[in-house]
Design a protein around this motif. Structure first.
Motif, mmCIF file in Angstrom:
data_model
loop_
_atom_site.group_PDB
_atom_site.id
_atom_site.type_symbol
_atom_site.label_atom_id
_atom_site.label_comp_id
_atom_site.label_asym_id
_atom_site.label_seq_id
_atom_site.Cartn_x
_atom_site.Cartn_y
_atom_site.Cartn_z
ATOM 1 N N VAL A 32 0.840 -1.252 0.109
ATOM 2 C CA VAL A 32 -0.017 -0.081 -0.065
ATOM 3 C C VAL A 32 0.987 1.347 -0.080
ATOM 4 C CG1 VAL A 32 -1.650 1.363 1.291
ATOM 5 C CG2 VAL A 32 -1.683 -1.299 1.225
ATOM 6 N N CYS A 33 0.506 2.365 -0.674
ATOM 7 C CA CYS A 33 0.970 3.365 -0.867
ATOM 8 C C CYS A 33 0.189 4.779 -0.850
ATOM 9 C CB CYS A 33 2.265 3.513 -1.819
ATOM 10 S SG CYS A 33 3.375 5.208 -1.457
ATOM 11 N N ASN A 34 0.480 5.847 -0.134
ATOM 12 C CA ASN A 34 -0.146 6.951 -0.198
ATOM 13 C C ASN A 34 0.318 8.015 -1.081
ATOM 14 O OD1 ASN A 34 1.960 7.348 1.282
ATOM 15 N ND2 ASN A 34 1.142 8.932 2.863
ATOM 16 N N PHE A 35 1.334 7.642 -1.860
ATOM 17 C CA PHE A 35 1.689 8.483 -2.876
ATOM 18 C C PHE A 35 1.478 8.189 -4.335
ATOM 19 C CE2 PHE A 35 5.564 11.306 -1.116
ATOM 20 C CZ PHE A 35 4.689 11.780 -0.177
ATOM 21 N N ARG A 36 1.853 8.747 -5.453
ATOM 22 C CA ARG A 36 1.435 8.153 -6.704
ATOM 23 C C ARG A 36 2.683 8.811 -7.506
ATOM 24 N NH1 ARG A 36 -3.012 11.692 -7.897
ATOM 25 N NH2 ARG A 36 -2.875 12.452 -5.849
ATOM 26 N N CYS A 37 3.863 8.197 -7.243
ATOM 27 C CA CYS A 37 4.930 8.566 -8.138
ATOM 28 C C CYS A 37 4.912 8.045 -9.506
ATOM 29 C CB CYS A 37 6.111 7.974 -7.504
ATOM 30 S SG CYS A 37 6.502 8.575 -5.702
ATOM 31 N N THR A 38 5.046 8.946 -10.436
ATOM 32 C CA THR A 38 5.115 8.919 -11.974
ATOM 33 C C THR A 38 5.664 7.565 -12.236
ATOM 34 O OG1 THR A 38 6.161 10.721 -11.819
ATOM 35 C CG2 THR A 38 4.719 10.633 -13.643
ATOM 36 N N TYR A 39 6.724 7.245 -11.768
ATOM 37 C CA TYR A 39 7.568 5.927 -12.354
ATOM 38 C C TYR A 39 7.244 4.778 -11.504
ATOM 39 C CZ TYR A 39 9.876 7.769 -8.187
ATOM 40 O OH TYR A 39 10.024 8.233 -6.772
ATOM 41 N N CYS A 40 6.199 4.900 -10.521
ATOM 42 C CA CYS A 40 5.830 3.738 -9.545
ATOM 43 C C CYS A 40 4.360 3.111 -9.627
ATOM 44 C CB CYS A 40 6.656 4.050 -8.252
ATOM 45 S SG CYS A 40 6.269 2.531 -7.050
ATOM 46 N N LEU A 41 3.600 4.278 -8.890
ATOM 47 C CA LEU A 41 2.266 4.099 -8.938
ATOM 48 C C LEU A 41 1.538 5.258 -9.501
ATOM 49 C CD1 LEU A 41 1.748 2.635 -5.261
ATOM 50 C CD2 LEU A 41 1.813 1.197 -7.436
ATOM 51 N N PRO A 42 1.581 5.452 -10.666
ATOM 52 C CA PRO A 42 1.022 6.886 -11.332
ATOM 53 C C PRO A 42 -0.345 6.966 -11.114
ATOM 54 C CG PRO A 42 1.774 5.397 -13.304
ATOM 55 C CD PRO A 42 2.270 4.722 -11.671
ATOM 56 N N GLY A 79 8.474 -0.874 0.970
ATOM 57 C CA GLY A 79 7.149 -1.103 0.865
ATOM 58 C C GLY A 79 6.866 -1.115 -0.782
ATOM 59 N N GLY A 80 6.044 -0.496 -1.270
ATOM 60 C CA GLY A 80 4.791 0.384 -0.530
ATOM 61 C C GLY A 80 5.328 1.538 0.394
ATOM 62 N N GLU A 81 4.288 2.096 1.108
ATOM 63 C CA GLU A 81 4.844 2.871 2.157
ATOM 64 C C GLU A 81 4.951 2.183 3.764
ATOM 65 O OE1 GLU A 81 6.654 5.457 2.442
ATOM 66 O OE2 GLU A 81 6.537 5.429 4.621
ATOM 67 N N THR A 108 11.591 5.037 3.024
ATOM 68 C CA THR A 108 10.367 5.799 3.500
ATOM 69 C C THR A 108 9.943 7.008 2.341
ATOM 70 O OG1 THR A 108 8.856 6.955 4.612
ATOM 71 C CG2 THR A 108 11.089 7.346 5.272
ATOM 72 N N ASN A 109 8.721 7.151 1.952
ATOM 73 C CA ASN A 109 8.596 8.424 1.490
ATOM 74 C C ASN A 109 8.480 9.801 2.124
ATOM 75 O OD1 ASN A 109 5.928 8.840 2.402
ATOM 76 N ND2 ASN A 109 4.777 7.770 0.689
ATOM 77 N N GLY A 110 8.586 9.713 3.543
ATOM 78 C CA GLY A 110 8.753 10.643 4.619
ATOM 79 C C GLY A 110 7.594 11.377 5.015
ATOM 80 N N LEU A 332 7.680 -1.034 -8.909
ATOM 81 C CA LEU A 332 8.507 -1.493 -7.813
ATOM 82 C C LEU A 332 7.916 -1.554 -6.359
ATOM 83 C CD1 LEU A 332 12.081 -0.392 -8.791
ATOM 84 C CD2 LEU A 332 10.766 -2.154 -9.410
ATOM 85 N N ALA A 333 6.572 -0.897 -6.257
ATOM 86 C CA ALA A 333 5.872 -1.005 -5.114
ATOM 87 C C ALA A 333 5.339 -2.235 -4.491
ATOM 88 C CB ALA A 333 4.582 -0.113 -5.156
ATOM 89 N N THR A 334 5.546 -3.716 -5.511
ATOM 90 C CA THR A 334 5.451 -4.584 -4.891
ATOM 91 C C THR A 334 6.321 -5.446 -4.189
ATOM 92 O OG1 THR A 334 5.588 -5.557 -6.857
ATOM 93 C CG2 THR A 334 3.297 -4.789 -6.642
HETATM 94 FE FE1 SF4 Z 1 6.384 6.719 -4.621
HETATM 95 FE FE2 SF4 Z 1 7.353 4.907 -2.914
HETATM 96 FE FE3 SF4 Z 1 4.778 5.098 -3.091
HETATM 97 FE FE4 SF4 Z 1 6.290 3.682 -5.007
HETATM 98 S S1 SF4 Z 1 6.222 3.083 -3.024
HETATM 99 S S2 SF4 Z 1 4.561 5.509 -5.085
HETATM 100 S S3 SF4 Z 1 8.050 5.117 -5.025
HETATM 101 S S4 SF4 Z 1 6.475 6.761 -2.393
#
Ligand code: SF4
Ligand code: SAM
Length: 337
Positions: A32-42, A79-81, A108-110, A332-334
């Protein structure tokens, strides 16, 4: 029929057929992640209650215990986060308690670092990598999908206040999105004990034109650094994959992670475990070996160790990224990067 699976003797360390020894486990604890990084989980993380059964604290402890028994010195929680998990502190405490693990690192995404970094440190997180893809707040928002630049910066300041002597900052190098900021990153670390790590964009199953548009080789930066008086440092045995450069005028360091470089795999010292209990021998190119059934009780520990050891004997010498094989990894989040 002849049994070709090597037998593991108690005390055997994690050595593969190419004589690489594994000191480093990258352990993902959630997808699980709360960000939507363009290169990862857009498009952001898509929840699925059926599928989202991540390892519990006991299963995580057993994984880390198995690796510790086979000589792992470092566990990176990713993770994920990872800090989204409510039992994050308990997970860290369980891993920290294991011998001979000396280093429990966190990627971490911090986003909650400013608030929680003191508790992480008390629980035993010995080093932190935080992702910052741009020093321009608007560009940071564009890349990550979240307007959290200032929170992350406060988190880094707070980490120094609570006693971390060095912080590693990860930035995925992208031609159009942050490459031009290289000099700003250099200025930022001039007087700060930050290891600024540029990671070459890796192609995953979910991207194609994005990769071809944005990928830029870290070698360009390596050449520039060497020209400008930066010196390449020697690696320790449980160090990550970064090539680290130092300069007498800078407090900070630069790290370059170049998975497409020839020989990148020769110094591989890490294995990965997914948040659902699959062992991954390489970041790319294989599906993972499901070991969850061996994580259900402490009595299974010898079986678990034997399974990890025998899986390792099937590790390939190198990945096939050069041939455009992005493997089965959709992002790469998985698997935790
Ligand atoms: Fe971004 Fe990390 Fe979340 Fe991927 S797992 S969307 S790199 S914060
Ligand atoms: N969420 C945390 C974070 O972003 O730091 C931890 C997980 S994230 C998957 C781990 C690392 O993988 C991050 O530094 C991220 O930038 C990197 N990463 C993700 N996708 C990538 C890609 N396609 N190429 C290169 N690095 C990638």
């Amino acid at each position: 029929m002849q049994n070709l699976i090597p037998i593991r003797n108690v005390g055997d360390r994690l050595v593969d057929p190419f004589q690489r020894e594994y000191y480093y486990l990258r352990l993902s604890i959630t997808d699980v992640c709360n960000f939507r990084c363009t290169y990862c989980l857009p498009d952001g993380y898509k929840p699925n209650p059926e599928r989202d059964k991540f390892l519990n604290v006991d299963e995580i402890r057993r994984v880390a215990q198995a690796f510790a028994n086979m000589g792992a010195e470092k566990v990176r929680i990713t993770g994920g986060e990872p800090t989204l998990r409510k039992d994050f502190i308990e997970i860290v405490e369980n891993i920290t308690a294991l011998e001979p693990i000396k280093n429990v690192a966190l990627t971490t995404n911090g986003y909650r670092m400013a608030k929680d970094v003191e508790a992480w440190r008390k629980a035993g997180v010995s080093s932190i990598n935080v992702s910052v893809d741009s020093l321009d707040p608007r560009q940071f928002h564009t890349i990550t999908g979240e307007n959290k630049f200032f929170e992350v910066m406060q988190g880094i300041d707070r980490a120094f206040e609570v006693g971390y002597e060095k912080i590693k900052v990860n930035s995925v190098l992208m031609r159009e999105l942050n490459y031009r900021e290289f000099d700003q990153f250099l200025a930022w670390i001039k007087d700060r004990p930050i290891q600024m790590r540029f990671i070459e964009l890796m192609q995953t199953g979910e991207m194609d034109s994005f990769f071809h548009k944005q990928h830029i080789s870290g070698q360009i930066l390596a050449d520039k650094l060497l020209r400008d008086g930066w010196q390449l440092q020697q690696k320790g045995r449980s160090d990550g994959p970064a090539k680290v450069f130092k300069h007498p005028d800078y407090v900070g360091e630069i790290g370059l992670i170049m998975p497409y470089e020839k020989n990148f795999c020769a110094s591989c010292n890490r294995l990965r475990m997914s948040a659902k209990g699959k062992l991954h021998l390489c970041l790319f190119g294989e599906e993972g070996i499901d070991l969850r059934h061996l994580l259900q009780s402490d009595e299974q520990q010898p079986l678990l160790e034997a399974a990890i050891f025998s899986a390792l004997q099937g590790k390939r010498e190198h990945h096939f990224l050069h041939q455009g094989d992005s493997g089965v990894r959709s992002n790469l989040a998985t698997i935790g990067g």
